[in-house]
Motif scaffolding. Structure first.
Motif: not given
Length: 121
Positions: A87-99
């Protein structure tokens, strides 16, 4: 609607919730994630370092940490397969569909998708 019961509407998490949607990925056969070095390693010795295409403070974590650090020779075929999930856990506020497309482009990744929408029961 709730995926588990379509008659019950999903309730979104509070805005300040620490729970985030990850980018779920499965490694290609022959690849593993070295947690200590924070790098993907192939059986042939190739290395892929995640991060340049991710926002700062992103974390890459094995879905089943106990299997990631286990000796592969002691694992069953099913456990070896589970070991390939990350799993790639992104920082708060970052939408996963962007990455998710950037993660799919990593040479060690067989498949990558945005994790399921989380809701309260």
């Amino acid at each position: 609607m709730n995926e588990r019961d379509p008659k019950i509407p999903a309730v979104p998490l509070p805005a300040n919730s620490p729970i985030r949607r990850p980018v779920d990925l499965k490694l290609k056969p022959g690849w593993r994630f070295d947690q200590h070095r924070r790098v993907f390693v192939s059986e042939a010795g190739e290395r892929v370092t995640p991060g340049a295409d991710l926002p700062k403070r992103s974390r890459v974590v094995p879905t089943v940490p106990s299997l990631a650090s286990a000796d592969e020779a002691t694992l069953s075929p099913a456990e070896r397969d589970l070991r390939r999930y990350i799993q790639v856990i992104l920082p708060p506020g970052e939408p996963p569909d962007r990455y998710v497309d950037a993660v799919r482009a990593w040479p060690c990744v067989e498949q990558a998708d945005v994790g399921p929408e989380v809701s309260l029961p």
